[in-house]
Scaffold this motif. Structure first.
Motif, short mmCIF file in Angstrom:
data_model
loop_
_atom_site.label_atom_id
_atom_site.label_comp_id
_atom_site.label_asym_id
_atom_site.label_seq_id
_atom_site.Cartn_x
_atom_site.Cartn_y
_atom_site.Cartn_z
N PHE A 177 -74.96 5.49 -0.17
CA PHE A 177 -76.27 5.37 -0.83
C PHE A 177 -76.35 4.04 -1.57
N SER A 178 -77.58 3.56 -1.76
CA SER A 178 -77.84 2.35 -2.57
C SER A 178 -78.70 2.74 -3.76
N PHE A 179 -78.46 2.06 -4.88
CA PHE A 179 -79.31 2.26 -6.07
C PHE A 179 -79.95 0.96 -6.49
N TYR A 180 -80.28 0.13 -5.51
CA TYR A 180 -81.02 -1.11 -5.76
C TYR A 180 -82.37 -0.75 -6.41
N PRO A 181 -82.95 -1.65 -7.24
CA PRO A 181 -84.14 -1.28 -8.02
C PRO A 181 -85.31 -0.67 -7.24
N SER A 231 -72.61 -1.51 -5.21
CA SER A 231 -73.80 -1.72 -4.36
C SER A 231 -73.73 -0.79 -3.15
N GLY A 232 -74.88 -0.67 -2.50
CA GLY A 232 -74.90 0.11 -1.26
C GLY A 232 -74.08 -0.56 -0.18
N THR A 233 -74.08 -1.88 -0.17
CA THR A 233 -73.28 -2.61 0.82
C THR A 233 -71.80 -2.29 0.63
N GLU A 272 -78.20 -2.33 -10.00
CA GLU A 272 -77.53 -2.48 -8.70
C GLU A 272 -76.52 -1.36 -8.67
N GLY A 273 -76.19 -0.89 -7.49
CA GLY A 273 -75.18 0.16 -7.41
C GLY A 273 -75.19 0.85 -6.07
N GLY A 274 -74.13 1.60 -5.84
CA GLY A 274 -74.03 2.36 -4.60
C GLY A 274 -73.07 3.52 -4.80
N ALA A 289 -77.25 6.00 4.18
CA ALA A 289 -78.31 6.77 3.50
C ALA A 289 -78.90 5.97 2.34
N ALA A 290 -78.81 4.63 2.44
CA ALA A 290 -79.25 3.75 1.35
C ALA A 290 -80.70 4.01 0.94
N GLN A 291 -81.52 4.44 1.92
CA GLN A 291 -82.95 4.59 1.66
C GLN A 291 -83.38 6.06 1.60
N TYR A 315 -90.67 -4.45 6.68
CA TYR A 315 -89.24 -4.13 6.80
C TYR A 315 -89.01 -3.62 8.22
N TYR A 316 -88.55 -4.43 9.15
CA TYR A 316 -87.89 -5.70 9.03
C TYR A 316 -88.45 -6.61 10.12
N PRO A 317 -88.91 -7.81 9.77
CA PRO A 317 -89.61 -8.64 10.76
C PRO A 317 -88.68 -9.22 11.83
N THR A 322 -82.92 -2.53 10.87
CA THR A 322 -82.44 -2.10 9.55
C THR A 322 -82.21 -3.34 8.72
N PHE A 323 -81.90 -3.14 7.45
CA PHE A 323 -81.49 -4.25 6.59
C PHE A 323 -80.11 -4.73 7.08
N ALA A 324 -79.87 -6.03 6.96
CA ALA A 324 -78.64 -6.62 7.52
C ALA A 324 -77.37 -6.06 6.89
N ALA A 325 -77.49 -5.39 5.74
CA ALA A 325 -76.30 -4.84 5.07
C ALA A 325 -75.54 -3.89 5.98
N THR A 326 -76.24 -3.16 6.83
CA THR A 326 -75.58 -2.18 7.70
C THR A 326 -74.57 -2.89 8.61
N ALA A 327 -75.05 -3.88 9.34
CA ALA A 327 -74.17 -4.62 10.26
C ALA A 327 -73.20 -5.51 9.48
C1 LIG Z 1 -80.55 0.48 5.11
C2 LIG Z 1 -79.82 -0.22 4.01
N1 LIG Z 1 -78.48 -0.29 4.07
C3 LIG Z 1 -77.79 -0.89 3.09
C4 LIG Z 1 -78.39 -1.45 1.99
C5 LIG Z 1 -77.57 -2.16 0.99
O1 LIG Z 1 -77.70 -1.70 -0.31
P1 LIG Z 1 -77.49 -2.70 -1.53
O2 LIG Z 1 -78.65 -3.63 -1.58
O3 LIG Z 1 -77.41 -1.77 -2.71
O4 LIG Z 1 -76.20 -3.42 -1.31
C6 LIG Z 1 -79.79 -1.36 1.88
C7 LIG Z 1 -80.54 -1.85 0.73
O5 LIG Z 1 -80.70 -2.81 0.23
C8 LIG Z 1 -80.52 -0.75 2.92
O6 LIG Z 1 -81.85 -0.68 2.87
#
Ligand SMILES: Cc1ncc(COP(=O)(O)O)c(C=O)c1O
Length: 358
Positions: A174-178, A53-55, A186-188, A152-154, A302-304, A79-84
């Motif tokens: 990078f992320s390879f979410y659908p 995954s990207g995470t 899923e992938g990163g 660089a997920a996006q 993205y993101y409220p 950003t998406f919470a995955a970063t933090a």
């Molecule tokens: C900015 C950002 N970082 C990280 C992720 C995490 O990627 P993943 O969902 O593949 O774990 C995403 C995407 O979902 C994302 O948009």
């Protein structure tokens, strides 16, 4: 209804999955190795390590570089919470800095102001497919002896000054979410120029072992499967064409949208429009989205809730541009499978809703 996102999975992806299933080798194997070799063309021939995954890509890059308890990493809150999450899961503390309003990415001045004695790294997010201000961020990192990690997920194949994202910092993830610009299901993947770091990430994704049962360090199982990699190899061949389609759709919206703020592109930046994100100003964004939905146009917010206000991170920081973006941003369908009739429908609907509300 025109959906907010529409992944493209075709006969070639299905055939690739069939090929892997028929081979009987399902877990990480030759397809993953081939995918890594092929993806390196997107990141200026950097070494690539694929993960699940990207995470995981963010998390393992940080772990491999030794980020952990006692450290702080500066990240955006918008950003998406995955970063933090990735930072926090290492035991380090994510420190939130504000964005700059035109491109929604980390504001270098805000980053510099957030640097303290525990700061070890900065992790910009190339949000919506727009590269962060990598020139200035890299200069700040060099001056303060900090590591630069790219989320660089996006932003597959986005670039700044002709240098692709993922090829600027110590590691690009990078992320390879659908719904991303290309998917593996899923992938990163982590891109790096540092062979030592790449080896450490390979160990971390595979229980700390390079050779079976000779575990060198404590690790995880964050491997990508050959099934996912096979999908990714097909998608990668279409990435350049799909990116051009996204950019053409964006140019159309730039030209025809009225009454909303269209996304800016920084000098030297190649934006790959993971999202085409407008600002709704002077009208309620959620009502605007509801009116678009009534006209058959799906949108995304993205993101409220910015990360610094999520229960997981709750911080008392003042991030005015982040707050404003969270209220105003609305992402329109921009994906490559959007037809000309659909994009006209999107533009007409946006203009009609904006005109009715103003
Ligand atoms: C900015 C950002 N970082 C990280 C992720 C995490 O990627 P993943 O969902 O593949 O774990 C995403 C995407 O979902 C994302 O948009």
């Amino acid at each position: 209804m025109i959906p907010a996102a529409r992944p493209v999975i075709g006969a070639q992806e299905r055939a690739a999955v069939d090929r892997v299933l028929a081979s009987g080798l399902l877990a990480q194997g030759p397809e993953v190795a081939a995918f890594e070799a092929e993806f390196s063309s997107v990141v200026a021939d950097r070494i690539c390590v694929a993960v699940n995954s990207g995470t995981s890509a963010l998390h393992l890059a940080l772990l491999a570089a030794g980020i952990g308890p006692g450290d702080e990493v500066i990240v955006p809150s918008f950003t998406f919470a995955a970063t933090a999450n990735a930072v926090a899961l290492t035991g380090a503390v994510p420190v939130f800095a504000d964005i700059e309003p035109r491109h929604f990415c980390l504001d270098p001045a805000a980053v510099e102001a957030a640097i303290g004695p525990r700061t070890r790294a900065v992790m910009p997010v190339h949000l919506y497919g727009h590269p962060s201000d990598l020139r200035r961020l890299r200069e700040i990192c060099e001056r303060h002896d900090l590591l630069l990690f790219e989320d660089a997920a996006q932003a597959h194949a986005a670039s700044m000054d002709g240098v692709p994202v993922g090829a600027w910092g110590i590691a690009g993830s990078f992320s390879f979410y659908p719904t991303k610009n290309m998917t593996t299901g899923e992938g990163g993947l982590v891109a790096t120029a540092d062979e030592g770091l790449a080896r450490k990430i390979r160990l971390l994704r595979n229980q700390g072992q390079e050779r079976r049962y000779e575990n060198e360090i404590v690790g995880l199982n964050n491997r990508m499967t050959d099934i996912h990699a096979a999908i990714g190899r097909v998608q990668l061949r279409q990435l350049a064409g799909w990116t051009a389609d996204r950019q053409a759709n964006a140019r159309f919206f730039d030209e025809y949208l009225e009454g909303v703020v269209t996304p800016a592109v920084a000098d030297g930046a190649a934006h790959v429009y993971h999202q085409y994100t407008i600002r709704v100003v002077g009208l309620d964004r959620d009502e605007f989205a509801a009116h678009l939905a009534a006209k058959g146009v799906g949108t995304g917010v993205y993101y409220p809730i910015p990360n610094h206000r999520l229960p997981a991170f709750a911080r008392d920081v003042d991030l005015p541009e982040t707050e404003r973006a969270a209220l105003e941003c609305l992402s329109l369908p921009v994906y490559p499978s959007l037809t000309e009739a659909e994009r006209e429908q999107v533009a007409t609907a946006v203009n009609d809703v904006a005109a009715a509300g103003s």
